[in-house]
Design a protein around this motif. Structure first.
Motif, PDB file in Angstrom:
ATOM      1  N   GLU A   1      -7.708  11.273  26.367  1.00 26.12           N
ATOM      2  CA  GLU A   1      -8.717  10.690  27.249  1.00 26.12           C
ATOM      3  C   GLU A   1      -9.519   9.581  26.568  1.00 26.12           C
ATOM      4  N   VAL A   2     -10.032   8.676  27.392  1.00 24.00           N
ATOM      5  CA  VAL A   2     -10.902   7.611  26.901  1.00 24.00           C
ATOM      6  C   VAL A   2     -12.147   8.193  26.252  1.00 24.00           C
ATOM      7  N   ALA A   3     -12.665   9.293  26.822  1.00 22.64           N
ATOM      8  CA  ALA A   3     -13.870   9.914  26.253  1.00 22.64           C
ATOM      9  C   ALA A   3     -13.646  10.303  24.801  1.00 22.64           C
ATOM     10  N   TYR A   4     -12.476  10.905  24.513  1.00 18.54           N
ATOM     11  CA  TYR A   4     -12.211  11.306  23.131  1.00 18.54           C
ATOM     12  C   TYR A   4     -12.052  10.081  22.231  1.00 18.54           C
ATOM     13  N   THR A   5     -11.395   9.055  22.735  1.00 22.27           N
ATOM     14  CA  THR A   5     -11.243   7.834  21.940  1.00 22.27           C
ATOM     15  C   THR A   5     -12.602   7.264  21.558  1.00 22.27           C
ATOM     16  N   LYS A   6     -13.511   7.246  22.513  1.00 21.48           N
ATOM     17  CA  LYS A   6     -14.861   6.755  22.234  1.00 21.48           C
ATOM     18  C   LYS A   6     -15.561   7.629  21.201  1.00 21.48           C
ATOM     19  N   LEU A   7     -15.490   8.949  21.390  1.00 22.49           N
ATOM     20  CA  LEU A   7     -16.181   9.876  20.487  1.00 22.49           C
ATOM     21  C   LEU A   7     -15.624   9.800  19.070  1.00 22.49           C
ATOM     22  N   SER A   8     -14.295   9.772  18.952  1.00 24.11           N
ATOM     23  CA  SER A   8     -13.677   9.773  17.623  1.00 24.11           C
ATOM     24  C   SER A   8     -13.798   8.422  16.933  1.00 24.11           C
ATOM     25  N   THR A   9     -14.168   7.390  17.685  1.00 28.97           N
ATOM     26  CA  THR A   9     -14.461   6.091  17.089  1.00 28.97           C
ATOM     27  C   THR A   9     -15.901   6.028  16.603  1.00 28.97           C
ATOM     28  N   ALA A  10     -16.812   6.575  17.398  1.00 34.87           N
ATOM     29  CA  ALA A  10     -18.240   6.542  17.051  1.00 34.87           C
ATOM     30  C   ALA A  10     -18.595   7.565  15.983  1.00 34.87           C
ATOM     31  N   PHE A  11     -17.889   8.700  15.983  1.00 38.52           N
ATOM     32  CA  PHE A  11     -18.154   9.782  15.038  1.00 38.52           C
ATOM     33  C   PHE A  11     -16.864  10.136  14.301  1.00 38.52           C
ATOM     34  N   ASP A  12     -16.986  10.972  13.288  1.00 37.91           N
ATOM     35  CA  ASP A  12     -15.820  11.482  12.565  1.00 37.91           C
ATOM     36  C   ASP A  12     -15.501  12.889  13.052  1.00 37.91           C
ATOM     37  N   ASP A  13     -14.246  13.115  13.414  1.00 41.68           N
ATOM     38  CA  ASP A  13     -13.770  14.405  13.908  1.00 41.68           C
ATOM     39  C   ASP A  13     -13.316  15.238  12.709  1.00 41.68           C
ATOM     40  N   ALA A  14     -13.978  16.370  12.480  1.00 44.15           N
ATOM     41  CA  ALA A  14     -13.677  17.193  11.303  1.00 44.15           C
ATOM     42  C   ALA A  14     -12.214  17.602  11.249  1.00 44.15           C
ATOM     43  N   TYR A  15     -11.607  17.863  12.395  1.00 41.34           N
ATOM     44  CA  TYR A  15     -10.203  18.260  12.442  1.00 41.34           C
ATOM     45  C   TYR A  15      -9.310  17.149  11.900  1.00 41.34           C
ATOM     46  N   LEU A  16      -9.555  15.933  12.340  1.00 41.08           N
ATOM     47  CA  LEU A  16      -8.738  14.808  11.882  1.00 41.08           C
ATOM     48  C   LEU A  16      -8.980  14.509  10.412  1.00 41.08           C
ATOM     49  N   VAL A  17     -10.221  14.616   9.972  1.00 38.38           N
ATOM     50  CA  VAL A  17     -10.536  14.339   8.571  1.00 38.38           C
ATOM     51  C   VAL A  17      -9.809  15.334   7.655  1.00 38.38           C
TER      52      VAL A  17
END
Length: 450
Positions: free
Chosen positions: A347-363
């Motif tokens: 979703e676009v919402a997740y793209t926005k969130l993961s761009t503005a913040f760091d996602d612990a799972y991805l890190v």
């Protein structure tokens, strides 16, 4: 008698493409493999351990399999399963590779067996199989979680930052949450999970008034803050409607500030976006560590539900509000933003969130632990099974007949210029309950403030 622990960690590398973000991907050619990941072996009692891989959507086709690596061998190849045997070795790490094929579709699984020599075991079977939260003063502050690598030791600036959607309950007349889904059947396990990890701060979603009272009465070491979405009032001060809330350790932190804002065009007023199902908000608190003096903000939220185009757009708009307000409130201090964001990673919402913040799972990448493992019924469902192949799912789909596919929608977000993450686990322990303590898994992280 020596005790040897064997940890078999399957890491699946998909050669057939799986679109984990799509709601109903085509299932026929996908291999879905699940397996237990932990074995305990006592020297002198057993000489090997086995792991059976269940293969969904194979029909009547028998798989072909081969295995490489010292100590690993194939025991059986049957319709729907392949069994791998690891012959007990001296303490050390052993790596291997399993390749399974059905027709033109294949999957390679990395096998890693870690055999560690542990302390001597007593002759009498007095040790309980399930973890017990000891009350003795020599118990370490960090928990020991079954079936996972050891929880890391915490330093002065380390904090256990978590999120847990605990599934709403509207009383005995709640037809959607009866029997094993009812809060009275689940609540003790929810509280046990929180205590097992010795959570410092945790976001809680779908909290009703009854549940908030139980939290305050039974989790006495924690302070609960929650706001009702219908009127924006705090628990204990006339809160109405389902609450977005959080808990923090009373003996560890001093509360400096608290508040909430709505995910709407008028965040300071009780309100919602025009197409949102409900008023949605972010609850927050500013905390100070009583010993170190470290200060940080903690934000918890619950974005709107449903997965049609209209609500995908709503979540994108809610993300815009949060992206503006969270850093604005936190200022220059570290912050953690957690919640059930209800948005899949496509979703676009997740793209926005993961761009503005760091996602612990991805890190954390490959070091991220846990994720929901589908049951046999889900694996046999052609619409649900492809989602089971996606890693890191935090929503189980067990409580709903319509929203019944697993997905990763519970997030722990942060600013990596002010904090680092060293541990991530979406704990798949069902605590002995077929339906799990909730329809979401708790997400546990260890964060270090710089």
């Amino acid at each position: 008698m020596k005790k040897l622990l064997l940890l078999l960690i399957p890491v699946a590398m998909m050669f057939a493409a799986v679109a984990c973000e799509e709601k109903e991907p085509t299932p026929p050619e996908i291999l879905n493999i699940s397996a237990p990941v932990f074995k305990e072996i006592n020297a002198g009692e057993k000489t090997n351990a086995t792991v059976t891989y269940e293969i969904a959507n194979a029909g009547d086709l028998k798989p072909t399999a081969k295995v490489e690596g010292e100590g690993f061998s194939i025991s059986t190849e049957e319709v729907g399963t392949v069994t791998v045997v690891f012959t007990l070795k001296e303490p050390g790490t052993y790596e291997g590779k399993l390749i399974i094929a059905i027709g033109d579709v294949s999957k390679e699984i990395k096998l890693e067996a870690k055999v560690n020599e542990g302390p001597a075991q007593p002759e009498t079977p007095e040790t309980p199989e399930t973890p017990v939260t000891p009350e003795t003063p020599d118990t370490p502050e960090t928990p020991v979680i079954p079936d996972e690598p050891a929880f890391p030791a915490l330093s002065e600036r380390d904090y256990v930052i978590c999120n847990y959607n605990i599934r709403y309950y509207n009383g005995s007349s709640d037809s959607n949450n009866k029997d094993d889904k009812a809060w009275p059947k689940r609540k003790d396990k929810v509280f046990e999970m929180i205590r097992n990890y010795n959570m410092d701060v945790c976001g809680l979603e779908e909290v009703t008034g009854t549940m908030a009272t139980d939290i305050a009465n039974q989790l006495t070491e924690y302070q609960y803050i929650g706001y009702g979405r219908d009127n924006g009032k705090q628990q204990g001060s006339g809160a109405s409607g389902e609450q977005t809330g959080l808990i923090y350790k009373k003996d560890k932190f001093t509360k400096l500030e608290q508040g909430r804002f709505f995910l709407s065009n008028t965040p300071d007023k009780v309100s919602k976006l025009s197409n949102s199902n409900f008023n949605r908000m972010v609850a927050w608190v500013k905390l100070q560590d009583k010993q170190s003096g470290v200060e940080f903000y903690f934000f918890a939220t619950h974005f709107d539900n449903d997965y049609d185009a209209k609500h995908v757009t709503v979540r994108s708009q809610q993300a815009d509000v949060a992206i503006k307000k969270v850093p604005e409130i936190a200022g220059n201090l570290p912050y953690f933003f957690v919640g059930d964001f209800n948005c899949e990673t496509s979703e676009v919402a997740y793209t926005k969130l993961s761009t503005a913040f760091d996602d612990a799972y991805l890190v954390m990448g490959d070091k991220a632990l846990g994720g929901y493992v589908c049951n046999k019924t889900q694996l046999a469902n052609s619409k649900v099974a492809p989602k089971c192949a996606c890693e890191g799912n935090t929503y189980t789909g067990l409580y709903s007949s319509s929203d019944n596919w697993p997905k990763r929608i519970d997030l722990v977000l942060f600013d990596d210029t002010k904090a680092t993450v060293s541990y991530y686990n979406a704990d798949n322990n069902n605590m002995g309950l077929t339906m799990y303590p909730s329809d979401h898994l708790p997400v546990i992280t260890v964060m270090t403030i710089k």
